[in-house]
Design a protein around this motif. Structure first.
Motif, PDB file in Angstrom:
ATOM      1  N   SER A  97      64.325  96.207   8.949  1.00 42.68           N
ATOM      2  CA  SER A  97      64.724  96.364   9.936  1.00 42.68           C
ATOM      3  C   SER A  97      64.501  95.796  11.029  1.00 42.68           C
ATOM      4  CB  SER A  97      64.681  98.135  10.988  1.00 42.68           C
ATOM      5  OG  SER A  97      64.860  98.227  11.983  1.00 42.68           O
ATOM      6  N   ARG A  98      65.079  95.676  12.177  1.00 46.17           N
ATOM      7  CA  ARG A  98      64.339  94.211  13.327  1.00 46.17           C
ATOM      8  C   ARG A  98      63.914  95.647  14.309  1.00 46.17           C
ATOM      9  NH1 ARG A  98      65.609  89.484  14.986  1.00 46.17           N
ATOM     10  NH2 ARG A  98      64.215  88.434  16.054  1.00 46.17           N
ATOM     11  N   PHE A  99      62.655  95.186  15.530  1.00 41.60           N
ATOM     12  CA  PHE A  99      62.071  95.779  16.200  1.00 41.60           C
ATOM     13  C   PHE A  99      62.065  94.926  17.198  1.00 41.60           C
ATOM     14  CE2 PHE A  99      58.871  95.355  13.678  1.00 41.60           C
ATOM     15  CZ  PHE A  99      57.961  95.553  14.518  1.00 41.60           C
ATOM     16  N   TYR A 100      62.011  95.320  18.685  1.00 38.88           N
ATOM     17  CA  TYR A 100      61.281  94.069  19.697  1.00 38.88           C
ATOM     18  C   TYR A 100      60.123  95.021  20.024  1.00 38.88           C
ATOM     19  CZ  TYR A 100      66.392  93.381  17.881  1.00 38.88           C
ATOM     20  OH  TYR A 100      66.981  92.604  16.978  1.00 38.88           O
ATOM     21  N   PRO A 101      59.012  94.690  19.570  1.00 33.80           N
ATOM     22  CA  PRO A 101      57.693  94.834  20.712  1.00 33.80           C
ATOM     23  C   PRO A 101      57.420  94.154  21.941  1.00 33.80           C
ATOM     24  CG  PRO A 101      57.507  93.799  18.675  1.00 33.80           C
ATOM     25  CD  PRO A 101      58.650  93.966  18.643  1.00 33.80           C
ATOM     26  N   LEU A 102      57.216  94.307  22.800  1.00 36.17           N
ATOM     27  CA  LEU A 102      57.548  93.784  24.116  1.00 36.17           C
ATOM     28  C   LEU A 102      55.585  94.393  24.542  1.00 36.17           C
ATOM     29  CD1 LEU A 102      59.605  94.396  26.536  1.00 36.17           C
ATOM     30  CD2 LEU A 102      59.671  92.521  24.898  1.00 36.17           C
ATOM     31  N   ALA A 103      55.032  94.429  24.229  1.00 37.66           N
ATOM     32  CA  ALA A 103      53.631  94.815  24.664  1.00 37.66           C
ATOM     33  C   ALA A 103      52.376  93.738  24.405  1.00 37.66           C
ATOM     34  CB  ALA A 103      53.349  96.417  24.600  1.00 37.66           C
ATOM     35  N   ASP A 104      51.454  93.836  25.009  1.00 36.46           N
ATOM     36  CA  ASP A 104      50.207  92.370  24.108  1.00 36.46           C
ATOM     37  C   ASP A 104      49.381  92.853  23.528  1.00 36.46           C
ATOM     38  OD1 ASP A 104      51.985  90.765  25.912  1.00 36.46           O
ATOM     39  OD2 ASP A 104      50.364  90.994  27.509  1.00 36.46           O
ATOM     40  N   GLY A 105      50.039  94.595  23.281  1.00 32.88           N
ATOM     41  CA  GLY A 105      49.122  95.091  21.700  1.00 32.88           C
ATOM     42  C   GLY A 105      47.710  95.450  22.296  1.00 32.88           C
ATOM     43  N   PRO A 106      46.490  94.643  21.772  1.00 35.11           N
ATOM     44  CA  PRO A 106      46.556  95.182  19.936  1.00 35.11           C
ATOM     45  C   PRO A 106      47.202  96.330  19.399  1.00 35.11           C
ATOM     46  CG  PRO A 106      44.593  95.807  21.191  1.00 35.11           C
ATOM     47  CD  PRO A 106      44.923  96.095  22.006  1.00 35.11           C
ATOM     48  N   TRP A 107      47.450  95.492  18.381  1.00 36.57           N
ATOM     49  CA  TRP A 107      48.202  96.438  16.797  1.00 36.57           C
ATOM     50  C   TRP A 107      47.731  96.888  16.374  1.00 36.57           C
ATOM     51  CZ3 TRP A 107      53.415  93.324  15.109  1.00 36.57           C
ATOM     52  CH2 TRP A 107      54.078  93.275  16.233  1.00 36.57           C
ATOM     53  N   ARG A 108      48.017  98.380  16.650  1.00 35.23           N
ATOM     54  CA  ARG A 108      46.734  98.615  15.290  1.00 35.23           C
ATOM     55  C   ARG A 108      48.044  99.977  14.653  1.00 35.23           C
ATOM     56  NH1 ARG A 108      47.314 100.641  20.169  1.00 35.23           N
ATOM     57  NH2 ARG A 108      47.162 103.603  20.664  1.00 35.23           N
ATOM     58  N   LEU A 109      47.662 100.554  13.299  1.00 36.56           N
ATOM     59  CA  LEU A 109      47.957 101.881  12.339  1.00 36.56           C
ATOM     60  C   LEU A 109      47.482 103.376  12.778  1.00 36.56           C
ATOM     61  CD1 LEU A 109      48.487  99.167   9.692  1.00 36.56           C
ATOM     62  CD2 LEU A 109      50.037 100.595  10.461  1.00 36.56           C
ATOM     63  N   GLN A 110      48.372 103.594  12.247  1.00 36.88           N
ATOM     64  CA  GLN A 110      47.402 105.016  12.361  1.00 36.88           C
ATOM     65  C   GLN A 110      48.376 105.924  10.836  1.00 36.88           C
ATOM     66  OE1 GLN A 110      49.152 106.964  15.917  1.00 36.88           O
ATOM     67  NE2 GLN A 110      47.132 106.187  16.892  1.00 36.88           N
ATOM     68  N   ALA A 111      47.546 106.927  10.908  1.00 35.32           N
ATOM     69  CA  ALA A 111      48.677 107.381   9.422  1.00 35.32           C
ATOM     70  C   ALA A 111      48.991 109.080  11.122  1.00 35.32           C
ATOM     71  CB  ALA A 111      47.461 108.087   8.357  1.00 35.32           C
ATOM     72  N   ARG A 112      49.727 109.965  10.148  1.00 36.54           N
ATOM     73  CA  ARG A 112      50.266 111.017  10.662  1.00 36.54           C
ATOM     74  C   ARG A 112      51.240 112.319   9.814  1.00 36.54           C
ATOM     75  NH1 ARG A 112      49.568 109.570  16.441  1.00 36.54           N
ATOM     76  NH2 ARG A 112      51.489 111.213  16.767  1.00 36.54           N
ATOM     77  N   THR A 113      50.835 113.034  10.491  1.00 34.26           N
ATOM     78  CA  THR A 113      52.192 114.101  10.497  1.00 34.26           C
ATOM     79  C   THR A 113      52.964 114.823  11.058  1.00 34.26           C
ATOM     80  OG1 THR A 113      52.039 115.967   8.034  1.00 34.26           O
ATOM     81  CG2 THR A 113      50.153 115.365   9.422  1.00 34.26           C
ATOM     82  N   SER A 114      53.149 115.844  10.382  1.00 38.34           N
ATOM     83  CA  SER A 114      54.550 116.800  11.780  1.00 38.34           C
ATOM     84  C   SER A 114      54.065 118.152  11.029  1.00 38.34           C
ATOM     85  CB  SER A 114      55.360 116.629  12.010  1.00 38.34           C
ATOM     86  OG  SER A 114      56.268 116.290  10.656  1.00 38.34           O
ATOM     87  N   GLY A 115      53.232 117.745  10.410  1.00 36.08           N
ATOM     88  CA  GLY A 115      53.195 119.279   9.320  1.00 36.08           C
ATOM     89  C   GLY A 115      52.164 119.976  10.091  1.00 36.08           C
ATOM     90  N   THR A 116      52.520 121.175   9.308  1.00 36.72           N
ATOM     91  CA  THR A 116      51.028 121.921   9.465  1.00 36.72           C
ATOM     92  C   THR A 116      49.680 122.335   8.691  1.00 36.72           C
ATOM     93  OG1 THR A 116      52.097 124.464   8.306  1.00 36.72           O
ATOM     94  CG2 THR A 116      52.656 123.869  10.629  1.00 36.72           C
ATOM     95  N   GLY A 117      50.283 121.015   7.200  1.00 36.15           N
ATOM     96  CA  GLY A 117      49.207 120.680   6.412  1.00 36.15           C
ATOM     97  C   GLY A 117      48.415 119.116   6.747  1.00 36.15           C
ATOM     98  N   ARG A 118      48.031 118.665   5.610  1.00 40.09           N
ATOM     99  CA  ARG A 118      47.373 117.061   5.364  1.00 40.09           C
ATOM    100  C   ARG A 118      48.308 116.459   4.476  1.00 40.09           C
ATOM    101  NH1 ARG A 118      41.261 117.752   3.138  1.00 40.09           N
ATOM    102  NH2 ARG A 118      42.028 118.073   0.846  1.00 40.09           N
ATOM    103  N   SER A 119      48.329 114.674   5.386  1.00 39.38           N
ATOM    104  CA  SER A 119      48.618 114.166   4.244  1.00 39.38           C
ATOM    105  C   SER A 119      47.404 113.475   3.768  1.00 39.38           C
ATOM    106  CB  SER A 119      50.004 113.557   5.071  1.00 39.38           C
ATOM    107  OG  SER A 119      49.888 112.408   4.404  1.00 39.38           O
ATOM    108  N   ALA A 120      47.720 113.172   3.206  1.00 38.87           N
ATOM    109  CA  ALA A 120      46.757 111.750   2.004  1.00 38.87           C
ATOM    110  C   ALA A 120      46.953 110.674   2.211  1.00 38.87           C
ATOM    111  CB  ALA A 120      46.617 112.575   0.910  1.00 38.87           C
ATOM    112  N   PHE A 121      46.433 109.763   2.183  1.00 45.30           N
ATOM    113  CA  PHE A 121      46.171 108.459   2.270  1.00 45.30           C
ATOM    114  C   PHE A 121      45.604 107.191   1.473  1.00 45.30           C
ATOM    115  CE2 PHE A 121      44.664 109.186   6.253  1.00 45.30           C
ATOM    116  CZ  PHE A 121      43.953 107.712   6.641  1.00 45.30           C
ATOM    117  N   ALA A 122      46.328 106.207   1.308  1.00 46.68           N
ATOM    118  CA  ALA A 122      45.196 104.910   0.971  1.00 46.68           C
ATOM    119  C   ALA A 122      45.715 103.800   1.242  1.00 46.68           C
ATOM    120  CB  ALA A 122      45.247 104.801  -0.300  1.00 46.68           C
ATOM    121  N   ALA A 123      45.330 103.065   2.245  1.00 42.65           N
ATOM    122  CA  ALA A 123      46.039 101.897   2.947  1.00 42.65           C
ATOM    123  C   ALA A 123      45.244 100.183   2.492  1.00 42.65           C
ATOM    124  CB  ALA A 123      47.481 102.107   3.514  1.00 42.65           C
TER     125      ALA A 123
END
Length: 193
Positions: free
Chosen positions: A116-142
């Motif tokens: 996919s193509r996306f068009y970020p305009l902001a100057d950042g800094p770019w950062r990553l987050q792990a998220r969930t919309s549910g009522t439990g929790r999501s596990a991650f390794a990245a």
């Protein structure tokens, strides 16, 4: 950047800063009560971001560009590919995400790919987050590494083979891929000759 942990709706996990060109591998165990995934935030105030989520109910991976650009002419929209592993509770979903400024490619371990193509305009800094919309929790390794050609010296730790127009070419990656996503074939442009 290397992070492991959990994310909840009230406490998304900050994974750290990334450059506008990076290569990420991740294993996500989605919260079964909602969507879970990664958010690439490209603005300092958090208003510009690209979401890469797993929907366990639908068994899909979704890339949502709805907030990916502050440019009013940029198209939003969501795009999805089947991801049966997301529908199996407790099963890690392995993926690789390659971002090159305004292009994102998401590779699932089962061979599904979403570009996919996306068009970020902001100057950042770019950062990553792990998220969930549910009522439990999501596990991650990245794990992510800078894949820009400039900047710090690159260390090749992963080698793979690709086939392009009948010719086998050695491909070297810029960072170690710690999950079975190592087997994925990454498309590259091969010049004449």
């Amino acid at each position: 950047m290397h992070r492991t942990g959990y994310a909840t709706r009230s406490d998304p996990a900050d994974l750290g800063e990334v450059s506008p060109t990076f290569d990420l591998t991740a294993a996500l165990i989605p919260d079964t009560t909602g969507t879970s995934g990664l958010r690439l935030v490209t603005s300092a105030d958090g208003s510009e971001y690209l979401d890469i989520t797993l929907d366990p109910e639908a068994g899909r991976l979704i890339v949502d560009r709805g907030h990916a650009s502050l440019e009013p002419r940029a198209r939003g929209g969501s795009y999805a590919v089947p991801c049966p592993a997301a529908a199996r509770p407790g099963t890690p979903v392995e993926l690789r995400v390659i971002v090159d400024r305004s292009i994102t490619e998401v590779y699932l371990a089962d061979g599904q790919v979403l570009t996919s193509r996306f068009y970020p305009l902001a100057d950042g800094p770019w950062r990553l987050q792990a998220r969930t919309s549910g009522t439990g929790r999501s596990a991650f390794a990245a794990e992510a590494c800078d894949s820009s050609l400039g900047g710090a010296p690159r260390e090749s730790l992963l080698a793979g083979w690709i086939l392009d127009r009948g010719r086998v070419t050695l491909l070297e990656s810029v960072c170690e891929v710690p999950f079975s996503a190592r087997e994925l074939v990454v498309p590259v442009l091969v010049g004449p000759g």
